[in-house]
Write a protein that holds these residues in place. Structure first.
Motif, mmCIF file in Angstrom:
data_model
loop_
_atom_site.group_PDB
_atom_site.id
_atom_site.type_symbol
_atom_site.label_atom_id
_atom_site.label_comp_id
_atom_site.label_asym_id
_atom_site.label_seq_id
_atom_site.Cartn_x
_atom_site.Cartn_y
_atom_site.Cartn_z
ATOM 1 N N TRP A 105 0.819 -1.219 0.000
ATOM 2 C CA TRP A 105 0.000 0.000 0.000
ATOM 3 C C TRP A 105 0.843 1.256 0.000
ATOM 4 O O TRP A 105 0.315 2.358 -0.128
ATOM 5 C CB TRP A 105 -0.977 -0.028 1.179
ATOM 6 C CG TRP A 105 -2.050 -1.028 0.942
ATOM 7 C CD1 TRP A 105 -2.022 -2.345 1.262
ATOM 8 C CD2 TRP A 105 -3.292 -0.812 0.255
ATOM 9 N NE1 TRP A 105 -3.170 -2.952 0.822
ATOM 10 C CE2 TRP A 105 -3.964 -2.042 0.216
ATOM 11 C CE3 TRP A 105 -3.899 0.306 -0.324
ATOM 12 C CZ2 TRP A 105 -5.217 -2.188 -0.390
ATOM 13 C CZ3 TRP A 105 -5.145 0.154 -0.917
ATOM 14 C CH2 TRP A 105 -5.781 -1.074 -0.951
ATOM 15 N N ASP A 106 2.140 1.107 0.174
ATOM 16 C CA ASP A 106 2.992 2.293 0.092
ATOM 17 C C ASP A 106 3.357 2.539 -1.368
ATOM 18 O O ASP A 106 4.515 2.558 -1.748
ATOM 19 C CB ASP A 106 4.245 2.118 0.936
ATOM 20 C CG ASP A 106 5.006 3.436 1.062
ATOM 21 O OD1 ASP A 106 4.366 4.489 0.941
ATOM 22 O OD2 ASP A 106 6.218 3.403 1.255
ATOM 23 N N PHE A 107 2.342 2.700 -2.187
ATOM 24 C CA PHE A 107 2.533 2.928 -3.623
ATOM 25 C C PHE A 107 2.140 4.371 -3.888
ATOM 26 O O PHE A 107 1.185 4.869 -3.295
ATOM 27 C CB PHE A 107 1.632 1.970 -4.398
ATOM 28 C CG PHE A 107 1.901 1.931 -5.876
ATOM 29 C CD1 PHE A 107 2.873 1.095 -6.388
ATOM 30 C CD2 PHE A 107 1.170 2.721 -6.748
ATOM 31 C CE1 PHE A 107 3.119 1.055 -7.742
ATOM 32 C CE2 PHE A 107 1.423 2.680 -8.109
ATOM 33 C CZ PHE A 107 2.392 1.841 -8.610
ATOM 34 N N PRO A 108 2.891 5.051 -4.753
ATOM 35 C CA PRO A 108 2.578 6.474 -4.930
ATOM 36 C C PRO A 108 1.288 6.705 -5.724
ATOM 37 O O PRO A 108 1.332 7.002 -6.908
ATOM 38 C CB PRO A 108 3.798 7.013 -5.682
ATOM 39 C CG PRO A 108 4.366 5.842 -6.379
ATOM 40 C CD PRO A 108 4.077 4.652 -5.529
ATOM 41 N N THR A 109 0.174 6.593 -5.051
ATOM 42 C CA THR A 109 -1.088 6.868 -5.724
ATOM 43 C C THR A 109 -2.167 7.141 -4.684
ATOM 44 O O THR A 109 -1.955 6.900 -3.499
ATOM 45 C CB THR A 109 -1.495 5.694 -6.636
ATOM 46 O OG1 THR A 109 -2.621 6.084 -7.396
ATOM 47 C CG2 THR A 109 -1.870 4.470 -5.828
ATOM 48 N N ASP A 110 -3.314 7.633 -5.118
ATOM 49 C CA ASP A 110 -4.387 7.913 -4.163
ATOM 50 C C ASP A 110 -5.569 6.956 -4.360
ATOM 51 O O ASP A 110 -5.587 6.157 -5.296
ATOM 52 C CB ASP A 110 -4.836 9.376 -4.235
ATOM 53 C CG ASP A 110 -5.319 9.768 -5.617
ATOM 54 O OD1 ASP A 110 -5.749 8.869 -6.373
ATOM 55 O OD2 ASP A 110 -5.270 10.959 -5.953
ATOM 56 N N MET A 117 -8.496 1.926 -11.526
ATOM 57 C CA MET A 117 -7.923 0.720 -12.129
ATOM 58 C C MET A 117 -9.013 -0.279 -12.481
ATOM 59 O O MET A 117 -8.852 -1.107 -13.372
ATOM 60 C CB MET A 117 -6.917 0.065 -11.180
ATOM 61 C CG MET A 117 -5.634 0.849 -11.040
ATOM 62 S SD MET A 117 -4.502 0.045 -9.892
ATOM 63 C CE MET A 117 -3.226 1.297 -9.779
ATOM 64 N N GLN A 160 -3.539 9.619 -0.003
ATOM 65 C CA GLN A 160 -2.548 8.619 -0.397
ATOM 66 C C GLN A 160 -2.909 7.291 0.270
ATOM 67 O O GLN A 160 -3.309 7.263 1.428
ATOM 68 C CB GLN A 160 -1.160 9.088 0.042
ATOM 69 C CG GLN A 160 -0.028 8.495 -0.777
ATOM 70 C CD GLN A 160 0.460 7.182 -0.244
ATOM 71 O OE1 GLN A 160 0.518 7.015 0.966
ATOM 72 N NE2 GLN A 160 0.789 6.260 -1.113
ATOM 73 N N ILE A 161 -2.778 6.194 -0.463
ATOM 74 C CA ILE A 161 -3.384 4.960 0.014
ATOM 75 C C ILE A 161 -2.726 4.391 1.271
ATOM 76 O O ILE A 161 -3.376 3.671 2.020
ATOM 77 C CB ILE A 161 -3.439 3.888 -1.089
ATOM 78 C CG1 ILE A 161 -2.070 3.668 -1.697
ATOM 79 C CG2 ILE A 161 -4.452 4.266 -2.150
ATOM 80 C CD1 ILE A 161 -2.031 2.531 -2.679
ATOM 81 N N ASP A 200 -7.414 6.897 -7.711
ATOM 82 C CA ASP A 200 -6.634 6.308 -8.783
ATOM 83 C C ASP A 200 -6.696 4.780 -8.729
ATOM 84 O O ASP A 200 -6.760 4.115 -9.770
ATOM 85 C CB ASP A 200 -5.187 6.800 -8.644
ATOM 86 C CG ASP A 200 -4.442 6.696 -9.958
ATOM 87 O OD1 ASP A 200 -5.054 7.011 -10.988
ATOM 88 O OD2 ASP A 200 -3.274 6.284 -9.944
ATOM 89 N N VAL A 201 -6.686 4.228 -7.519
ATOM 90 C CA VAL A 201 -6.781 2.771 -7.389
ATOM 91 C C VAL A 201 -8.148 2.299 -7.895
ATOM 92 O O VAL A 201 -8.252 1.315 -8.634
ATOM 93 C CB VAL A 201 -6.571 2.334 -5.927
ATOM 94 C CG1 VAL A 201 -6.871 0.860 -5.765
ATOM 95 C CG2 VAL A 201 -5.153 2.632 -5.484
#
Lengths: 439, 250
Positions: B86-91, B98, B134-135, B94-95
């Motif tokens: 979950w420490d991926f640069p997105t909000d 997908m 941020q996720i 955005d997920v």
């Protein structure tokens, strides 16, 4: 003045311009690709791929006898792909885990490469000199044709990354979900690997097989500190890579006898270090400052609560400062009392020995202490009754008083009274708690 | 009429060790179906095998009578929350977006319409206020709801959910149940890997009791009883006497 002349001569030299555009493009390209490798947790893969290109370069030279960059590109790409296939094969069909597979493949391919390199150097071919420059890179030897090949390939890679951006993001975040959507994730994974191999190959002449991996992963790792959006991360990483390329080339041309590749890597590492320390949200400094702020805030609140509850328990108007010495965590924060006195929350009455001995809250202090204790106890009651309270806010999200939703406050106050747990001192100005309690 | 999911003679093995053996199962249309079984029973494996994420040792899977590859657009998937970093640069938004990628296909970027749909899905799980968060800043339950919203954005006919209730808070549980009921009203078929035996009768119309093979499958009222549970859990289940029918898996 000497430096100024050096800079001028640097820009007057046409080949230096080719070199610097080459290293810039390289930094740009590896910065972009590195992001995906980094997020796909393939940081070490770049290193393996870089080392495994060496046998390819040697083989290409042995077979063609030519030193044209195009042949090297082909040979290096082929062994790079072979290495990545080996890793995939080992992890899938044996019990060996990925880290071991990476270690194995790296050393075997690099070892073969060194053997071939030695073989070439001992052969009678007079053309062999200069192959060893691929070990550590020698960007000063780059000429126009090298940079043109490099540039073309880099631009193609960047366009492909742009086109496949959505798919690569999916691959890096949740490959299984992507597969369930029908995207061939294994194919995409292989494609990313291929991109990495190609990026490594075009960087070999500048940075060399040993250091190329650093160019892939360092700008990406640094960029991650500055943003929470993949789009921005890719751009920042590209900019950092390009900047490292320019800076490294410039430094090495100004300072004689420093080879460019390592200096580029050191530049990138410096950028990374700065990012790690100074980035606004994720940086170490920002984290440390946040921690200090929180500690101070917590100590302050605890101090207020302690004074309030000491007075509340004994019905006193003041509390002896000596009792603070027995408090396990608050005794460290005695100096904060002076701060609070300065802010007008309390008065410290001096004892016979001339040192402060009694803490007495002011009107303002009572107000703050009352609020602090009220919210602290509401939080406790909230945790006790979370299940009963009709709310879609869950306790996990509530850790400080600011997060208690306003509409829950009357209900929580009633619960406090019912538990006999409401703060009993200084209710004059606040709404009396007894009101609105169902009988 | 073909069943939404039909599994014939399906076996899966990891490193020669069989995990699922000769599974035969037809999912009833338009129901909430619980897949129940002890740890290591192959519940998640079954879902992954149906979705084509694992190689099959034998057997075949049909979605409305056709191979899975032709029916992807009709399927939504909620993986286990722990399956991604979950420490991926997105909000969050955005997920969820997908979920639209399947409909978008290659190269096409999400458009304003996809954004709207994603936002609507976030609203359905009560997460619209967190769209731009941020996720990694989300709690576990909130992350689970983001995954659920992403599956809703797929606008599918059949949903597979892998332990959506695992380790979530009360609010998330409520949100998931709300979504499940809404999906049921829309006549969608939902298969849910589930751990908590207490809530099975309350949540699911029918169950699939699984322990490497199918122990029992059918309407919850008929199949979800002490005898079948004993068979599923073997000695690992204690059924406490009394009307509550309280069951403790260990």
């Amino acid at each position: 003045m000497a430096i100024f002349q050096l800079v001028r001569s640097f820009f007057d030299d046409p080949n230096a311009l080719w070199v610097i555009s080459g290293t810039t493009l390289l930094g740009l390209c590896s910065g972009v690709l590195g992001c995906f490798a980094f997020l796909r947790k393939r940081g070490l893969m770049g290193d393996v791929l870089a080392h495994s290109t060496l046998p390819g370069i040697c083989l290409a030279f042995m077979i063609t006898g030519s030193k044209h960059p195009f042949f090297f590109l082909i040979g290096a790409t082929l062994t790079g792909i072979a290495a990545s296939l080996c890793i995939g094969w080992i992890t899938r069909y044996s019990r060996i885990k990925e880290d071991t597979a990476l270690g194995l493949v790296l050393s075997v391919f690099f070892g073969v490469g060194i053997v071939l390199l030695t073989q070439i150097q001992h052969s009678d071919n007079g053309n062999q000199s200069g192959l060893d420059k691929f070990l550590f890179g020698q960007s000063a030897s780059m000429v126009a044709s090298d940079v043109q090949v490099m540039g073309t390939v880099a631009v193609i890679l960047l366009i492909l990354c742009f086109l496949f951006f959505k798919e690569l993001k999916l691959l890096c975040f949740d490959a299984n979900f992507g597969r369930s959507l029908g995207f061939p994730m294994r194919g995409l994974d292989f494609m990313l690997m291929l991109f990495l191999v190609v990026a490594v190959v075009i960087g070999l002449q500048a940075a060399g097989v040993v250091l190329m991996a650093a160019l892939l992963i360092t700008p990406a790792a640094a960029a991650r500190y500055w943003t929470e959006r993949l789009e921005h991360m890719v751009l920042i990483s590209a900019a950092m890579g390009a900047f490292s390329g320019i800076l490294g080339t410039w430094i090495s041309s100004v300072a004689y006898h420093l080879s460019t590749g390592p200096i580029i890597v050191i530049s990138a590492t410096s950028v990374f270090m700065l990012s790690m320390i100074f980035a606004p949200q994720r940086g170490l400094l920002a984290k440390w400052i946040r921690l200090m702020k929180i500690r101070k805030q917590v100590a302050r609140e605890n101090l207020f609560a302690w004074i309030y509850e000491s007075c509340e328990g004994e019905g006193n108007e003041s509390v002896s400062i000596h009792r603070l010495n027995h408090h396990p965590s608050l005794k460290k924060h005695k100096q904060m009392l002076h701060q609070l006195e300065k802010e007008g929350y309390l008065q410290l009455e001096t004892g016979e020995d001339g040192k402060p001995s009694v803490i007495r809250l002011t009107e303002k202090g009572w107000e703050t202490a009352y609020e602090t204790v009220l919210y602290k106890r509401m939080l406790e009651v909230w945790l006790m009754h979370e299940g009963d309270l009709e709310s879609d806010v869950h306790s996990e999200a509530i850790t400080s008083k600011e997060q208690i939703p306003d509409r829950l406050i009357p209900e929580l106050r009633q619960l406090l009274v019912r538990h006999g747990h409401e703060p009993k001192r200084y209710q004059v100005r606040s709404t009396p708690l007894k009101e609105g309690v169902p009988s | 009429m073909n069943p939404p999911v039909s599994v014939r003679n399906l076996s899966v093995a990891y490193h020669r060790k069989p995990v699922l053996r000769e599974i035969d199962y037809d999912a009833p249309e338009g129901e909430l179906i619980g897949i129940i079984g002890p740890n290591g029973a192959g519940k998640s494996t079954l879902i992954k095998a149906i979705l084509g994420l694992l190689p099959l040792a034998s057997g075949e899977v049909r979605i409305y009578g056709k191979p899975y590859a032709q029916q992807r657009q009709r399927i939504g998937y909620v993986p286990q929350r722990e399956s991604v970093d979950w420490d991926f640069p997105t909000d969050a938004l955005d997920v969820v977006m997908m979920g639209r990628y399947g409909k978008l296909g290659w190269f096409r970027r999400p458009k304003a319409e996809d954004r709207q749909i994603a936002m609507e899905c976030l609203r359905k799980v009560g997460m619209e206020a967190f769209a731009n968060r941020q996720i990694s800043q989300l709690s576990g339950g909130q992350q689970q709801r983001v995954f659920l919203a992403r599956a809703l954005a797929q606008d599918a006919q059949i949903y597979f959910m892998d332990e959506p209730f695992a380790g979530v808070d009360a609010a998330t549980e409520k949100a998931i149940i709300g979504v499940l009921n809404e999906l049921k009203q829309q006549k969608k078929t939902v298969l849910v890997v589930h751990h908590d035996l207490q809530t099975v009768s309350e949540y699911f119309d029918s169950v699939l009791l699984l322990n490497m093979r199918v122990i029992a499958a059918g309407p919850t009222k008929e199949v979800f009883n002490a005898e079948n549970l004993q068979k599923t859990y073997g000695g690992r289940l204690t059924i406490l006497p009394g009307n509550s029918g309280l069951m403790v898996a260990r």
